[in-house]
Design a protein around this motif. Structure first.
Motif, PDB file in Angstrom:
ATOM      1  N   THR A   1       0.910  -1.238   0.103  1.00 54.99           N
ATOM      2  CA  THR A   1      -0.001  -0.021  -0.178  1.00 54.99           C
ATOM      3  C   THR A   1       0.909   1.288   0.015  1.00 54.99           C
ATOM      4  OG1 THR A   1      -0.209   0.136   2.426  1.00 54.99           O
ATOM      5  CG2 THR A   1      -1.903  -0.975   1.613  1.00 54.99           C
ATOM      6  N   SER A   2       2.102   1.162  -0.394  1.00 55.35           N
ATOM      7  CA  SER A   2       3.133   2.171  -0.330  1.00 55.35           C
ATOM      8  C   SER A   2       2.441   3.310  -1.282  1.00 55.35           C
ATOM      9  CB  SER A   2       4.614   1.705  -0.298  1.00 55.35           C
ATOM     10  OG  SER A   2       4.442   1.214  -1.775  1.00 55.35           O
ATOM     11  N   TRP A   3       1.983   2.907  -2.274  1.00 54.20           N
ATOM     12  CA  TRP A   3       1.788   3.893  -3.427  1.00 54.20           C
ATOM     13  C   TRP A   3       0.514   4.795  -2.838  1.00 54.20           C
ATOM     14  CZ3 TRP A   3      -3.503   3.614  -4.453  1.00 54.20           C
ATOM     15  CH2 TRP A   3      -4.076   2.497  -3.860  1.00 54.20           C
ATOM     16  N   ALA A   4      -0.311   4.266  -1.710  1.00 56.42           N
ATOM     17  CA  ALA A   4      -1.574   5.128  -1.345  1.00 56.42           C
ATOM     18  C   ALA A   4      -1.030   6.287  -0.436  1.00 56.42           C
ATOM     19  CB  ALA A   4      -2.528   4.135  -0.623  1.00 56.42           C
ATOM     20  N   PRO A   5      -1.672   7.498  -0.576  1.00 57.22           N
ATOM     21  CA  PRO A   5      -1.537   8.619   0.208  1.00 57.22           C
ATOM     22  C   PRO A   5      -1.792   8.193   1.500  1.00 57.22           C
ATOM     23  CG  PRO A   5      -2.637   9.349  -1.780  1.00 57.22           C
ATOM     24  CD  PRO A   5      -2.488   7.810  -1.936  1.00 57.22           C
ATOM     25  N   PRO A   6      -1.606   9.059   2.801  1.00 56.40           N
ATOM     26  CA  PRO A   6      -1.792   8.629   4.045  1.00 56.40           C
ATOM     27  C   PRO A   6      -3.563   8.718   4.273  1.00 56.40           C
ATOM     28  CG  PRO A   6      -0.062  10.036   3.900  1.00 56.40           C
ATOM     29  CD  PRO A   6      -0.449   9.895   2.621  1.00 56.40           C
ATOM     30  N   GLU A   7      -3.981   9.866   3.643  1.00 53.36           N
ATOM     31  CA  GLU A   7      -5.474   9.802   3.844  1.00 53.36           C
ATOM     32  C   GLU A   7      -6.434   8.756   3.449  1.00 53.36           C
ATOM     33  OE1 GLU A   7      -3.469  12.024   2.334  1.00 53.36           O
ATOM     34  OE2 GLU A   7      -3.309  13.921   3.404  1.00 53.36           O
ATOM     35  N   LEU A   8      -5.740   8.185   2.168  1.00 54.06           N
ATOM     36  CA  LEU A   8      -6.529   7.110   1.754  1.00 54.06           C
ATOM     37  C   LEU A   8      -6.376   5.933   2.577  1.00 54.06           C
ATOM     38  CD1 LEU A   8      -7.914   5.620  -0.590  1.00 54.06           C
ATOM     39  CD2 LEU A   8      -5.811   5.400  -1.865  1.00 54.06           C
ATOM     40  N   ARG A   9      -5.042   5.631   2.842  1.00 55.76           N
ATOM     41  CA  ARG A   9      -4.767   4.256   3.891  1.00 55.76           C
ATOM     42  C   ARG A   9      -5.544   4.520   4.980  1.00 55.76           C
ATOM     43  NH1 ARG A   9       0.606   5.290   2.263  1.00 55.76           N
ATOM     44  NH2 ARG A   9       1.257   5.917   4.433  1.00 55.76           N
ATOM     45  N   ARG A  10      -5.979   5.784   5.711  1.00 47.43           N
ATOM     46  CA  ARG A  10      -6.705   5.687   6.843  1.00 47.43           C
ATOM     47  C   ARG A  10      -8.117   5.576   6.584  1.00 47.43           C
ATOM     48  NH1 ARG A  10      -2.780   9.909   8.044  1.00 47.43           N
ATOM     49  NH2 ARG A  10      -4.468  11.436   7.039  1.00 47.43           N
ATOM     50  N   SER A  11      -8.681   5.776   5.418  1.00 48.84           N
ATOM     51  CA  SER A  11     -10.134   5.873   5.242  1.00 48.84           C
ATOM     52  C   SER A  11     -10.712   4.385   5.133  1.00 48.84           C
ATOM     53  CB  SER A  11     -10.393   6.111   3.850  1.00 48.84           C
ATOM     54  OG  SER A  11     -11.705   5.997   3.549  1.00 48.84           O
ATOM     55  N   PRO A  12     -11.880   4.287   6.262  1.00 50.07           N
ATOM     56  CA  PRO A  12     -12.719   2.995   5.935  1.00 50.07           C
ATOM     57  C   PRO A  12     -12.915   2.455   4.721  1.00 50.07           C
ATOM     58  CG  PRO A  12     -14.225   4.824   7.067  1.00 50.07           C
ATOM     59  CD  PRO A  12     -12.613   5.460   6.846  1.00 50.07           C
ATOM     60  N   ARG A  13     -13.107   3.558   3.616  1.00 51.14           N
ATOM     61  CA  ARG A  13     -13.537   3.150   2.467  1.00 51.14           C
ATOM     62  C   ARG A  13     -12.269   2.379   1.666  1.00 51.14           C
ATOM     63  NH1 ARG A  13     -18.474   4.794   1.488  1.00 51.14           N
ATOM     64  NH2 ARG A  13     -19.113   6.478   2.832  1.00 51.14           N
ATOM     65  N   PHE A  14     -11.183   2.388   2.271  1.00 53.14           N
ATOM     66  CA  PHE A  14      -9.832   1.939   1.571  1.00 53.14           C
ATOM     67  C   PHE A  14      -9.964   0.235   1.743  1.00 53.14           C
ATOM     68  CE2 PHE A  14      -5.125   1.091   1.310  1.00 53.14           C
ATOM     69  CZ  PHE A  14      -5.116   1.041  -0.007  1.00 53.14           C
ATOM     70  N   VAL A  15      -9.864  -0.733   0.680  1.00 53.69           N
ATOM     71  CA  VAL A  15      -9.581  -1.970   0.786  1.00 53.69           C
ATOM     72  C   VAL A  15      -8.283  -2.216   0.552  1.00 53.69           C
ATOM     73  CG1 VAL A  15     -10.459  -4.203   0.502  1.00 53.69           C
ATOM     74  CG2 VAL A  15     -12.032  -2.311   0.388  1.00 53.69           C
ATOM     75  N   ALA A  16      -7.334  -2.548   1.534  1.00 51.32           N
ATOM     76  CA  ALA A  16      -5.927  -2.866   1.334  1.00 51.32           C
ATOM     77  C   ALA A  16      -5.872  -4.244   0.736  1.00 51.32           C
ATOM     78  CB  ALA A  16      -5.129  -2.661   2.447  1.00 51.32           C
ATOM     79  N   ASP A  17      -6.688  -5.155   0.944  1.00 54.41           N
ATOM     80  CA  ASP A  17      -6.424  -6.462   0.332  1.00 54.41           C
ATOM     81  C   ASP A  17      -7.944  -6.851  -0.040  1.00 54.41           C
ATOM     82  OD1 ASP A  17      -5.815  -9.042  -0.446  1.00 54.41           O
ATOM     83  OD2 ASP A  17      -4.391  -9.410   0.900  1.00 54.41           O
ATOM     84  N   PRO A  18      -8.138  -6.754  -1.080  1.00 60.32           N
ATOM     85  CA  PRO A  18      -9.592  -7.343  -1.641  1.00 60.32           C
ATOM     86  C   PRO A  18     -10.044  -8.926  -1.377  1.00 60.32           C
ATOM     87  CG  PRO A  18      -8.522  -6.728  -3.501  1.00 60.32           C
ATOM     88  CD  PRO A  18      -7.652  -6.274  -2.355  1.00 60.32           C
ATOM     89  N   TRP A  19      -8.859  -9.613  -1.349  1.00 60.75           N
ATOM     90  CA  TRP A  19      -8.992 -11.100  -1.195  1.00 60.75           C
ATOM     91  C   TRP A  19      -9.367 -11.485   0.179  1.00 60.75           C
ATOM     92  CZ3 TRP A  19     -11.038 -13.471  -4.951  1.00 60.75           C
ATOM     93  CH2 TRP A  19     -10.329 -13.165  -6.286  1.00 60.75           C
ATOM     94  N   ARG A  20      -8.730 -10.420   1.225  1.00 62.99           N
ATOM     95  CA  ARG A  20      -9.024 -10.718   2.496  1.00 62.99           C
ATOM     96  C   ARG A  20     -10.216 -10.194   3.018  1.00 62.99           C
ATOM     97  NH1 ARG A  20      -3.393 -11.398   1.773  1.00 62.99           N
ATOM     98  NH2 ARG A  20      -2.541 -13.439   2.459  1.00 62.99           N
ATOM     99  N   LEU A  21     -11.123  -9.476   2.228  1.00 64.70           N
ATOM    100  CA  LEU A  21     -12.233  -8.864   2.712  1.00 64.70           C
ATOM    101  C   LEU A  21     -13.334  -9.692   3.296  1.00 64.70           C
ATOM    102  CD1 LEU A  21     -13.340  -5.759   2.834  1.00 64.70           C
ATOM    103  CD2 LEU A  21     -14.309  -6.216   0.714  1.00 64.70           C
ATOM    104  N   GLU A  22     -13.538  -9.670   4.609  1.00 63.16           N
ATOM    105  CA  GLU A  22     -14.724 -10.380   5.567  1.00 63.16           C
ATOM    106  C   GLU A  22     -15.895 -10.507   4.729  1.00 63.16           C
ATOM    107  OE1 GLU A  22     -14.459 -10.044   9.531  1.00 63.16           O
ATOM    108  OE2 GLU A  22     -12.008 -10.593   9.593  1.00 63.16           O
ATOM    109  N   GLN A  23     -16.111  -9.284   4.437  1.00 62.62           N
ATOM    110  CA  GLN A  23     -17.582  -9.184   3.784  1.00 62.62           C
ATOM    111  C   GLN A  23     -17.503  -8.409   2.625  1.00 62.62           C
ATOM    112  OE1 GLN A  23     -20.567 -10.423   4.927  1.00 62.62           O
ATOM    113  NE2 GLN A  23     -19.549 -11.431   6.793  1.00 62.62           N
ATOM    114  N   PRO A  24     -18.393  -8.750   1.540  1.00 61.11           N
ATOM    115  CA  PRO A  24     -18.228  -7.917   0.376  1.00 61.11           C
ATOM    116  C   PRO A  24     -19.027  -6.468   0.422  1.00 61.11           C
ATOM    117  CG  PRO A  24     -19.187  -9.953  -0.063  1.00 61.11           C
ATOM    118  CD  PRO A  24     -19.263  -9.921   1.416  1.00 61.11           C
ATOM    119  N   LEU A  25     -18.277  -5.591  -0.419  1.00 61.83           N
ATOM    120  CA  LEU A  25     -18.607  -4.103  -0.428  1.00 61.83           C
ATOM    121  C   LEU A  25     -20.241  -4.278  -0.472  1.00 61.83           C
ATOM    122  CD1 LEU A  25     -15.738  -2.492  -2.152  1.00 61.83           C
ATOM    123  CD2 LEU A  25     -16.160  -2.609   0.221  1.00 61.83           C
TER     124      LEU A  25
END
Length: 887
Positions: free
Chosen positions: A162-186
């Motif tokens: 996630t090094s490419w992501a700006p800090p504001e994006l990484r902090r957002s709950p709307r950011f999915v850092a790893d979509p394959w490990r998402l417990e519930q679909p969006l």
């Protein structure tokens, strides 16, 4: 008794499951008892790649390239045709969820086939591996630990960067850092926008998952390009003209020249670029090793994305879907990077470097997993690095490993890596074709590295009998033996490879000689026997006795060799190959012409084989021979449930269908099997013959004739099978009135003269007689009659010779004398083969009786046959004879 060695496999995704299956196989080959400890918190075979339950998520490699076994490339395709769709195309792309099930079944079957292998699945994670005396100690996340002798790290893919992501994006709950490990679909709604950062295979999957109607997908990547498709129709790979040219690569520039020169050559020859890329695949690791770290780093920075795009392609249907979405505007591709993000009005406002602004409901990280191990948050990787147990690999991609996959360490360390952890050393280390080869190589290395034990050091066959051969030769031999027992083609090639790998493998040479005699393999039989005898000093007592049996069978066929074989089986009933030689079947001629003796032999082997699939198939064939067809069908079903390619079980089931008059169901089942699990059958012509018998019984003469042309005519069939299957079908169809006198010369041209005029067995003689009759060859029948009369066996003198006489009368136009001769014929059962094969004599008698206008006799024969089984053709013939008699 010494305890089995303990081998841990950490990770139960594709690479771990494949490794476990190959470990089970190699342990059996090497005669080593092992206890497998599989450490995986979830179900085996899934991992990230195959855990999806969305049927739209397809494999990115055609089915023909996804076999678990390198030596059996169509294994997965056969599985699909059994479990998913009978006509699944070789170039088709299967749902990923099906591949997880396949891997699970591959492991299950490998463990059931193994000898001396036990397994334990620990549903937790490993957190550390350290030396502990002479062994290793595996620490687990549940607070326990296990002593093990060896370990294989098959950790699969780590989390994407996630090094490419700006800090504001990484902090957002709307950011999915790893979509394959998402417990519930969006939870997306119509009118939402979703941003997918990255344009590779993960992006394609997420676009499928979330790009529902009304949701607009924004694909953000530096190049702005979508994945490329595989060819719509399969294309063969075009290999590098001079593979040795890889050795001359001395930097990234020369590597590029080599690749582009190859691709231009493919293009200039009229090929497709995909053929060129696929042709490079076997050489990529060697090419990578030619580069130093600065060159590798330059490739990673400047060309790796382009390479991944041409190398890792998608299903053409998925590519078309993505293009359609882009055309209609519901998918927007941006050649840009994310430069800023902020929460505004219940949305995440994402600013891109191309000036675009997207108010997104979610941003998914689809950038892939090319992340250095030193940045990993996996406790196991962190502890291994912190303890100095492992070193990072080149460019921090995975661990430093030796060429066989062993972790490079300052001291002996019995830990290996498979899959993405070897990417720094190999580059291509994530796709199944690479993973299965790694799994096989690592499994062999692990087993060979185990401490020497006083027990079970020799390789053993499928039923526990020791084999005196090195590991590589034993592997080939066991694969060949498996094909013999399944009645599949290719056994002779595997046995030849075995003796080439170990020239002193006495048993292998003897089996090679037998295949030359029994299966017509292209073998110098006498030379193979001589090699077997020269190497006998290395063989054990059982192998020496088998070589003597094989020698007698080749050089002195008859009662003496049969007695030697039966005596050997009294001592070694677990030798399935010897049993195969002794029992008359589709594969071998047997050691007795008396059916009851063969029946007793098979029935008496139950204590040695239990409910083994091969023995169940043999018993099923005995039961059909005894007219116990319901039992035969049930035993066949049990065998085929374990081994769908079990040739003897299929043969028994086929006879049960035919002899009970179940022609419609029998034909449909047999055609399915021939097209799927029977693809590798060594006697496909005989099964085609069976299918044609159903078609003739049903009165579908055109279908039977078309089957002959497609599956039984030369060059598809030759030699003894052309005589027994092809020629006999032509004669049978003629006697039934399905067609006029056939043109049989092309078939007989493929049959050695000795089989026609001086056949080795009464069974072959029967088929030689009807083939010569079909050819209208009275002189040939006279030669056959003289040869039969000169033999000592009653089946020749009392059955074959009079049969030849009757057929000569028929050819000379005297149907009456032919009918008398066939009516008086005795000992037909002694000719060997099955009732369905010997029935050609009865068909010929019916033909002669009808031609002689002896309708009463023909009626009696037909009524007796209809009492045994239903047949629309025979019923119609009865009606026709009734009508003829009345007029």
């Amino acid at each position: 008794m010494t305890a089995p060695a303990v081998v841990a496999v950490v990770g139960g995704g594709a690479s771990g499951t494949l490794t476990a299956a190959h470990l089970a196989r190699w342990a059996t080959i090497a005669g080593r008892s092992i206890h497998l400890v599989l450490v995986e918190p979830d179900s085996l075979g899934q991992g990230l790649a195959y855990s999806t339950t969305d049927p739209r998520h397809r494999l990115n490699v055609p089915a023909s390239g996804m076999s678990a076994w390198p030596e059996d490339p169509s294994h997965f395709l056969r599985w699909l045709r059994r479990h998913v769709a009978i006509d699944f195309p070789a170039a088709g792309f299967a749902p990923r969820m099906q591949y997880a099930l396949y891997l699970d079944q591959v492991l299950d079957q490998a463990l059931r086939d193994a000898v001396g292998v036990s397994v334990e699945h620990l549903k937790t994670r490993a957190t550390d591996v350290r030396r502990h005396g002479r062994r290793l100690r595996l620490t687990l996340a549940d607070g326990t630990s296990r002593p093990v002798d060896s370990a294989v790290l098959a950790l699969g893919h780590g989390s994407p960067s996630t090094s490419w992501a700006p800090p504001e994006l990484r902090r957002s709950p709307r950011f999915v850092a790893d979509p394959w490990r998402l417990e519930q679909p969006l939870n997306l709604h119509s009118g939402d926008d979703v941003v997918l950062v990255g344009a590779g295979l993960t992006m394609a999957d997420m676009a499928l998952r979330y790009g529902r109607e009304g949701v607009r997908v924004h694909v953000v990547s530096r190049h702005g390009l979508l994945p490329l498709p595989h060819a719509a129709t399969p294309l063969p790979a075009t290999p590098l003209a001079d593979p040795a040219a890889v050795d001359g690569v001395d930097g990234l520039a020369s590597a590029r020249r080599l690749v582009f020169t190859h691709l231009r050559a493919v293009r200039d020859a009229g090929g497709d670029w995909r053929q060129g890329i696929d042709g490079l695949r076997p050489l990529i690791s060697a090419l990578w090793r030619q580069l130093d770290d600065p060159a590798r780093g330059a490739f990673l920075a400047s060309a790796s994305r382009r390479w991944d795009r041409v190398r890792h392609r998608v299903d053409p249907a998925l590519h078309s879907w993505l293009q359609e979405r882009r055309t209609e505007g519901s998918l927007v591709s941006h050649a840009a990077e994310v430069v800023a993000a902020a929460e505004i009005g219940g949305r995440l406002r994402v600013q891109l470097s191309d000036g675009s602004v997207v108010d997104a409901a979610a941003v998914l990280n689809c950038t892939g997993t090319c992340v250095g191990v030193q940045a990993s948050d996996d406790p196991l990787i962190m502890n291994l690095l912190a303890g100095g147990v492992v070193r990072p690999g080149p460019l921090d991609l995975g661990f430093a490993t030796d060429t066989d996959g062993r972790i490079s360490a300052s001291e002996a360390f019995s830990v290996w890596a498979v899959g993405p952890l070897r990417r720094g050393e190999l580059w291509e280390s994530t796709a199944v074709p690479e993973l299965r080869s790694q799994a096989a190589e690592v499994a062999r290395a692990v087993i060979e590295d185990l401490p020497a034990l006083p027990i079970a050091r020799r390789p053993r066959d499928q039923y526990g009998l020791p084999i005196t051969a090195n590991g590589a030769a034993a592997e080939r031999y066991l694969a060949g033996l498996g094909r013999i027992l399944r009645v599949q083609s290719g056994a002779e090639t595997l046995i030849a490879q075995a003796v080439a790998l170990d020239p002193d493998f006495a048993l292998g040479h003897a089996v090679q000689a037998l295949l030359g005699v029994e299966w017509g393999a292209e073998v110098d039989v006498e030379t193979s026997l001589a090699k077997a005898h020269r190497a006998m000093g290395r063989a054990d007592e059982r192998e020496r006795r088998f070589i003597e049996v094989a020698t007698a069978r080749v050089q002195e066929p008859g009662a003496g060799s049969a007695a030697a074989l039966l005596s050997y089986l009294n001592a070694y009933p677990e030798d399935a190959l010897a049993v195969s030689l002794a029992v008359p079947t589709i594969a071998f001629g047997g050691a007795t012409e008396i059916p009851a003796e063969a029946w007793a032999l098979v029935e008496g082997l139950q204590p040695a084989y239990g409910q083994n699939w091969w023995w169940l198939g043999m018993l099923a064939f005995v039961r059909q021979d005894q007219s116990r067809f319901d039992e035969a069908a049930e035993l066949s079903a049990q065998a085929l449930a374990v081994e769908p390619a079990a040739g003897h079980a299929v043969h028994a089931k086929t006879h049960a269908h035919y002899e009970t008059g179940d022609h419609v169901a029998g034909l449909a089942w047999l055609d399915r099997w021939i097209a799927t699990s029977g693809a590798a059958a060594s006697h496909r012509a005989h099964f085609a013959w069976h299918a044609a018998l159903h078609e003739l019984a049903l009165g579908d003469d055109a279908a039977a004739h078309a089957r002959f042309a497609a599956q039984l005519a030369p060059p598809e069939v030759s030699g003894v099978r052309a005589l027994v299957d092809s020629a006999s079908l032509l004669w049978r169809g003629y006697t039934l009135g399905a067609w006029e006198r056939p043109e049989i010369a092309p078939v007989l041209a493929t049959v050695p003269e000795g089989l026609l005029y001086d056949p080795p067995t009464p069974f072959v003689a029967l088929h030689a007689a009807v083939a010569l009759a079909a050819a209208g060859d009275c002189q040939g029948l006279a030669r056959l009659r003289r040869a039969a009369a000169a033999r000592s066996e009653p089946a020749f003198t009392d059955t074959v010779a009079p049969l030849a006489d009757a057929l000569v009368h028929l050819l000379l136009g005297d149907a009456d004398r032919a009918t008398d001769g066939l009516t008086a014929l005795c000992g037909v059962d002694r000719l060997g083969g099955s009732a369905a094969q010997r029935e050609i004599v009865e068909d010929t008698l019916l033909f002669c009786a009808t031609k002689a206008r002896r309708f009463d006799q023909a009626q009696v024969i037909l009524h007796g046959r209809l009492e045994r089984r239903r047949s629309p053709r025979d019923a119609a013939r009865c009606q026709q004879l009734n009508s003829t008699e009345k007029h």
